[in-house]
Enzyme design. Structure first.
Site, mmCIF file in Angstrom:
data_model
loop_
_atom_site.group_PDB
_atom_site.id
_atom_site.type_symbol
_atom_site.label_atom_id
_atom_site.label_comp_id
_atom_site.label_asym_id
_atom_site.label_seq_id
_atom_site.Cartn_x
_atom_site.Cartn_y
_atom_site.Cartn_z
ATOM 1 C CG ASN A 64 53.866 39.524 39.797
ATOM 2 O OD1 ASN A 64 53.700 40.046 41.025
ATOM 3 N ND2 ASN A 64 53.286 39.675 38.826
ATOM 4 N NE ARG A 124 48.398 44.975 45.343
ATOM 5 C CZ ARG A 124 47.847 44.537 44.414
ATOM 6 N NH1 ARG A 124 46.750 44.961 43.714
ATOM 7 N NH2 ARG A 124 48.492 43.219 43.960
HETATM 8 C C1 UD1 Z 1 49.872 36.048 38.472
HETATM 9 C C2 UD1 Z 1 50.404 37.457 38.576
HETATM 10 C C3 UD1 Z 1 49.783 38.697 37.910
HETATM 11 C C4 UD1 Z 1 49.558 38.404 36.694
HETATM 12 C C5 UD1 Z 1 48.902 37.066 36.222
HETATM 13 C C6 UD1 Z 1 48.707 36.413 34.954
HETATM 14 C C7 UD1 Z 1 51.808 37.219 40.636
HETATM 15 C C8 UD1 Z 1 51.667 37.637 42.257
HETATM 16 N N1 UD1 Z 1 50.589 37.645 39.984
HETATM 17 O O1 UD1 Z 1 48.632 36.031 39.013
HETATM 18 O O2 UD1 Z 1 50.347 39.809 38.087
HETATM 19 O O3 UD1 Z 1 48.547 39.268 35.798
HETATM 20 O O4 UD1 Z 1 49.608 36.053 36.951
HETATM 21 O O5 UD1 Z 1 49.847 36.678 34.296
HETATM 22 O O6 UD1 Z 1 52.513 36.623 40.242
HETATM 23 N N2 UD1 Z 1 42.692 30.599 37.751
HETATM 24 C C9 UD1 Z 1 41.799 29.728 38.022
HETATM 25 N N3 UD1 Z 1 41.865 28.895 38.954
HETATM 26 C C10 UD1 Z 1 43.047 28.782 39.855
HETATM 27 C C11 UD1 Z 1 44.025 29.918 39.422
HETATM 28 C C12 UD1 Z 1 44.005 30.660 38.190
HETATM 29 O O7 UD1 Z 1 40.833 29.400 37.314
HETATM 30 O O8 UD1 Z 1 43.211 28.238 40.629
HETATM 31 C C13 UD1 Z 1 42.492 31.461 36.549
HETATM 32 C C14 UD1 Z 1 42.499 32.853 36.687
HETATM 33 O O9 UD1 Z 1 41.067 33.228 37.029
HETATM 34 C C15 UD1 Z 1 43.005 33.611 35.489
HETATM 35 C C16 UD1 Z 1 43.828 32.731 34.938
HETATM 36 O O10 UD1 Z 1 43.507 31.033 35.627
HETATM 37 O O11 UD1 Z 1 41.715 33.587 34.656
HETATM 38 C C17 UD1 Z 1 45.239 33.045 35.182
HETATM 39 O O12 UD1 Z 1 45.511 33.541 36.626
HETATM 40 P P1 UD1 Z 1 46.787 33.047 37.443
HETATM 41 O O13 UD1 Z 1 48.139 32.720 36.387
HETATM 42 O O14 UD1 Z 1 46.819 32.236 38.510
HETATM 43 O O15 UD1 Z 1 47.068 34.452 38.044
HETATM 44 P P2 UD1 Z 1 47.820 34.795 39.491
HETATM 45 O O16 UD1 Z 1 48.722 33.618 39.635
HETATM 46 O O17 UD1 Z 1 46.881 35.015 40.497
#
Ligand code: UD1
Length: 430
Positions: A23, A399
């Site tokens: 990540n 992955r």
């Molecule tokens: C990243 C990590 C993943 C980890 C997660 C939480 C990477 C590539 N992946 O995923 O392994 O499990 O952080 O630590 O770094 N959300 C929204 N809107 C948005 C973006 C996020 O509502 O635009 C919500 C998501 O649905 C979730 C929460 O925010 O409930 C956290 O998600 P996020 O931190 O964005 O996860 P990723 O960055 O996708």
């Protein structure tokens, strides 16, 4: 398709080298899009998600070379496309990370929406809204996010994230490095991977302060330059091996780790009875007896990582006592529960909380990996189960875990990879 076949019961003992953090490597490699000069990235793990990211960079027109020390050189001097296509984005959501850099450097980007995922459900709405605040015009057409800037550059802005988002923080941090003026990101993610990206961007000439806190300030610059960067160790891979040693009542020494990134995991494993010692880049864990159950509740860093939730669920399945596991970050991140129940685990679900009562033994079964961390939890379950466990759909594990079966074999596990036509049938469930 391939499966993993595991015969459990042996305490794992040995040394394991932890690879670079997936990540962190993903956004760092993608940050090469911000410059026309070479970005050299070391300690990149050999994983399917990394291959997908490199393929995506290649489709955009970046030149990629790997030297004999596995250092990856990315040059985005002459790009031919600004579009991240569906067939790559659907296999890796982190592809959304190209949106900010392409928009910041070229004023234009198109990224497919991940499959089966409308904006608003498992969304990227926070990325989009924040880029709009920086002056981007964004529409969703034919399944693609289409973004452009009418002015030459993105404009610095004050952005307050409604929810802590890791890739959202990274996307905006990259976009802001080339924006006009200052950007302030509030309620920013504090994950070590965000800090690693900030360090790489700083080496490229970006002006960033506050990475690792919830307020990050970025002063935009006209250009970024090339740089060399070494990716931080993977705290989730390290945590997974620590649980492997704990549940098998074994003893493991992990090399090339950053114990400081594992505080929340170390505390819970000590509560479970593990003896843990740490030095600057090594960590040893010994579990002298059956673990005690430990309750956890996931939270953004420095809280307990959601990416370790499934592994701790398994720990509790075979521990002494009862514990609760509460998932606060992602809905529907309990898909491993049904597979663990098929192996004899005693788990009851109540919304986003699972109540786990430890059982004396798990039995082997034929199970299915459903996502990356769920599949790690099934491997751990196989390592403690009485009979043979066969895990299907292990492309999920590839992955995110580099050579997992070689590393476990090295510590005495009985594990092998077979192609499905040769995979043995298992009927015992309890
Ligand atoms: C990243 C990590 C993943 C980890 C997660 C939480 C990477 C590539 N992946 O995923 O392994 O499990 O952080 O630590 O770094 N959300 C929204 N809107 C948005 C973006 C996020 O509502 O635009 C919500 C998501 O649905 C979730 C929460 O925010 O409930 C956290 O998600 P996020 O931190 O964005 O996860 P990723 O960055 O996708």
């Amino acid at each position: 398709m391939e499966s993993l076949v595991i015969r459990g019961g042996q305490p794992l003992r040995g040394d394991v080298r932890i690879g670079g953090a997936k990540n962190a490597a993903l956004p760092v490699l993608i940050s090469a899009l911000l410059t026309d000069q070479d970005l050299l990235v070391a300690n990149v793990p050999h994983l399917r998600d990394i291959t997908t990211a490199l393929e995506l960079l290649g489709r955009l027109g970046a030149r990629i070379e790997v030297d004999e020390k596995s250092v990856i050189r990315v040059n985005a001097g002459k790009l031919i496309s600004r579009r991240a296509p569906y067939e790559l984005v659907k296999t890796m959501r982190a592809s959304i990370l190209v949106l900010g850099p392409l928009l910041a450097r070229f004023g234009q980007a198109e990224v497919s929406l991940p499959g089966g995922c409308a904006i608003g459900s498992r969304p990227v709405d926070l990325h989009i809204r924040a880029l709009e605040q920086m002056g981007a015009t964004i529409t969703v057409e034919e399944g693609y996010i289409k973004a452009s800037t009418s002015r030459h550059r993105l404009q610095g802005a004050k952005i307050v994230f409604d929810t802590v988002t890791v890739t959202g923080t990274e996307n905006l941090m990259m976009a802001a490095t080339l924006a006009e003026g200052a950007t302030v990101l509030e309620n920013a993610a504090r994950e070590p991977e965000v800090v690693d990206l900030a360090n790489c961007l700083a080496a490229m000439g970006a002006r960033i302060e506050g990475a690792g806190t919830d307020v990050i300030e970025i002063e935009g610059v006209a250009n970024l330059t090339g740089a060399a960067h070494r990716v931080i160790p993977d705290r989730i891979e390290a945590g997974t091996f620590m649980v492997a040693a704990a549940v098998t009542q074994g003893e493991m020494r992990l090399h090339d780790v950053n114990p400081g990134h594992l505080d929340a995991v170390i505390v819970r494993l000590r509560d479970a009875g593990a003896q843990i010692s740490v030095s600057q880049s090594e960590l040893s864990l010994k579990m002298p007896e059956r673990p005690d159950a430990v309750s956890i509740s996931t939270a953004p860093y420095p809280g307990f990582p959601t990416d370790m939730q499934a592994q701790f669920m398994l720990l509790n399945c075979v521990s002494e006592g009862t514990a609760s596991i509460t998932e606060h970050i992602f809905e529907n991140r309990f898909m491993h529960v049904h597979e663990l129940q098929r192996m004899g685990a005693d788990i009851t679900l109540h919304g986003n909380t699972a109540l786990v009562r430890g059982v004396d033994q798990l039995g082997g079964a034929q199970v299915m990996a459903t996502d990356l961390r769920a599949s790690a939890c099934l491997v751990l379950a196989g390592l403690v189960a009485r009979e043979q466990t066969v895990i299907g759909r292990i492309y999920h594990i590839d992955r995110g875990y580099d050579c997992i079966e070689e590393k476990l074999l090295q510590c005495g596990a009985d594990i092998r990879r077979v192609s499905d036509s040769r995979s043995p049938r298992v009927h015992a469930v309890q």
